[in-house]
Write an enzyme that holds these catalytic residues in place. Structure first.
Site, PDB file in Angstrom:
ATOM      1  N   GLU A   1       0.849  -1.193   0.114  1.00  0.00           N
ATOM      2  CA  GLU A   1       0.089  -0.052   0.114  1.00  0.00           C
ATOM      3  C   GLU A   1       0.918   1.310  -0.085  1.00  0.00           C
ATOM      4  O   GLU A   1       1.835   1.465   1.015  1.00  0.00           O
ATOM      5  CB  GLU A   1      -0.900  -0.158   1.217  1.00  0.00           C
ATOM      6  CG  GLU A   1      -1.936   1.138   1.164  1.00  0.00           C
ATOM      7  CD  GLU A   1      -2.469   1.525   2.739  1.00  0.00           C
ATOM      8  OE1 GLU A   1      -2.597   0.354   3.378  1.00  0.00           O
ATOM      9  OE2 GLU A   1      -2.422   2.490   3.039  1.00  0.00           O
TER      10      GLU A   1
ATOM     11  N   CYS B   1      -2.884   7.395   5.350  1.00  0.00           N
ATOM     12  CA  CYS B   1      -2.921   7.184   3.507  1.00  0.00           C
ATOM     13  C   CYS B   1      -4.461   7.612   3.103  1.00  0.00           C
ATOM     14  O   CYS B   1      -4.423   8.038   1.959  1.00  0.00           O
ATOM     15  CB  CYS B   1      -2.715   5.673   3.589  1.00  0.00           C
ATOM     16  SG  CYS B   1      -3.833   4.817   4.571  1.00  0.00           S
TER      17      CYS B   1
END
Ligand code: NAP
Length: 497
Positions: free
Chosen positions: A233, A270
């Protein structure tokens, strides 16, 4: 990055990966319940050291106690709920097509389920010292799938990682797990990561962090003689599209929620909304002014580590210096050392479309508002965006009907599509999708949050013509584990007579 723990040598890494490989052959055969009990035991051991672990994390990450307590509890919930999901067995995707001997040609008996991949190497994240580090989501998913785990501690919180590793090792002993089921490695710089990813006993990788880090691991994994999956990720700017009807309806109220989302935990999420897109007009201007006023009053906070603070400073300065970018507002409080200053910028859509640098993540409390001339230009912005973890649409039902093409374009670039909300705050539940098209992640087909993340570390294996007594419990006629299975196209818990 400096840690007081010594970097693992190549010999030590070999030893850990060999033990992991041996443990795999024992652990993979353990019943689902035993895996779930082990994961609960880890949660219990962590809970017993909660205060010590949270205080260690506070000193190493600069994150405030309430945030870390929340994250700690989320980590325990992940371990327990992914353990429960492991035992319930839906993730196994058991499929059975029974034999039809009198068909021409005869159909054999075929039974398929997911089986573990092998040792998984996990790279802990700096911004989630618990939930995405040593005993975090990747580790929990791998254990649930039946895989041993080797964690590379994040060098920004080595003590926290070490404390959590001790809790896992205690649970390993108490649950009588094979010794090599968990390994813990320290090491700064690229060498340790490379050795772990390229080791022949490593069968999958979980990573959360920078694009450069994730892509380097992905490339090494693909250059191996036996390529392996890397679930990385990486960055995301999480665009937010404000449609005209919604902007008219609630621009000012929304500004408060967005100021808080942009600056939460100093923007080190994020899912931070780093890009806001609207159509020029008085309503957009009112929104920019209101958001700017909110940002001014937000006090800077210390970032996770000096490296991240420095990157924020550099990336923010570079973005603000681009042609056509104006600084709308910065916090009125001067930042101290290693603090990130809350910042709002703005640019026209043509400046944005012509400058790839403005598409890059500025990890920290920063966002830029893009002003489009009209609906067509807004759509053009949407089609030029790279893959994202999330995309948010601020819109009325009428807006959505009138912007069908934009809505379709946005579905194409994200893993989670939010309507009238903020992207920060990721619920841990089965329906969550935390993953998106490249470069947000290296494999958009999977999620790293929610029990479906277990499937990342498993592969399908079909058994053809095996007698009942030799099949795994999950696929036996009587369905002794009482799991959901699809038998001859029907989803059922029934056994086969
Ligand atoms: P990072 O630099 O990517 O590091 C993450 C982990 O990967 C660390 O253990 C690091 O070890 C290792 N690593 C990084 N590059 C590597 C390489 N080329 N080869 C082998 N191992 C490598 O992430 P970070 O320290 O957490 O933060 C740095 C930047 O990443 C932030 O400024 C931000 O832009 C981004 N970030 C994004 C997210 C997100 O969710 N999108 C989350 C956190 C950070 P070493 O440090 O020892 O190299």
């Amino acid at each position: 990055m400096i840690s007081r723990f010594t970097d693992a040598t190549a010999e030590e890494i070999n030893k850990v990966m060999d033990r992991s490989w041996q443990a795999f052959h024992v652990y993979r055969k353990f019943p689902l319940k035993k895996r779930a009990d082990f994961m609960s035991a880890i949660a219990r051991e962590m809970e017993a050291s909660a205060d010590e672990l949270v205080h260690k994390a506070m000193s190493e990450t600069n994150l405030p106690e309430p945030r870390l307590r929340n994250e700690f509890n989320r980590t325990l919930f992940q371990l327990r709920s992914y353990g429960a999901a492991c035992e319930a067995g839906d993730w196994l995707e058991a499929r059975i097509d029974t034999a039809i001997p009198d068909r021409n040609p005869p159909r054999p008996d075929i039974r398929k389920m997911l089986v573990p991949l092998g040792p998984v190497v996990v790279f802990g994240a700096s911004n989630f010292p618990f939930a995405y580090s040593t005993a975090g989501g990747d580790t929990a998913c791998a254990f649930a799938a039946g895989c041993p785990v080797v964690v590379k501690a994040h060098p920004a919180h080595p003590q926290t990682s070490e404390g959590v590793a001790r809790a896992i090792l205690k649970a390993t002993e108490k649950s009588q797990m094979p010794e090599g089921i968990f390994g813990h490695i320290h090491g700064s710089g690229t060498a340790t990561g490379r050795l772990l990813v390229t080791h022949s006993n490593t069968k999958a990788v979980g990573f959360t962090g920078s694009f450069s880090g994730g892509k380097a691991l992905f490339d090494w994994a693909n250059q191996r003689k036996e390529p392996i999956p890397v679930f990385a990720e990486m960055g995301s700017i999480n665009p937010v599209f404000f449609l005209p009807g919604k902007l008219k309806e609630s621009a000012i109220e929304t500004a408060k929620a967005y100021a808080s989302s942009i600056t939460l935990s100093s923007g080190q999420f994020c899912t931070n909304p780093g890009l806001i897109i609207g159509i020029e007009g008085p309503e957009l201007q009112d929104f920019i002014t209101a958001l700017g006023n909110e940002i001014k009053h937000i006090v800077p906070a210390t970032m996770l580590h000096p490296g991240i603070a420095q990157s924020f400073q550099n990336n923010r300065s570079a973005a603000l210096a681009q042609e056509g970018v104006v600084t709308v507002s910065v916090s009125e409080t001067l930042p101290k050392e290693n603090q990130g200053i809350p910042t709002l910028a703005s640019a026209s859509a043509s400046a944005f479309l012509n400058n790839p640098l403005l598409h890059q993540e500025v990890f920290g409390p920063y966002s830029i508002v893009i002003r489009c001339k009209n609906k067509q230009e807004m759509r053009e912005v949407a089609t030029h965006l790279e893959g994202q973890l999330t995309t948010t649409l601020m819109a009325t039902a009428k807006d959505i009907r009138e912007h069908e093409e934009l809505v379709e374009a946005l579905k194409n670039i994200c893993g989670r599509f939010i309507l009238n909300g903020v992207p920060t705050g990721v619920e841990v539940c089965l329906s969550m999708q935390h993953g998106g098209p490249f470069p947000a992640t290296t494999d958009s087909r999977f999620t790293s949050v929610g029990a479906d993340g277990i499937k990342r570390f498993a592969r399908p294996l079909a058994f053809q013509n095996w007698p009942d007594e030799l099949l795994p419990e999950e696929l036996k006629n009587a369905n002794p584990l009482q799991i959901w299975r699809t038998i001859n196209n029907e989803l059922t818990k029934k056994g086969i007579l």
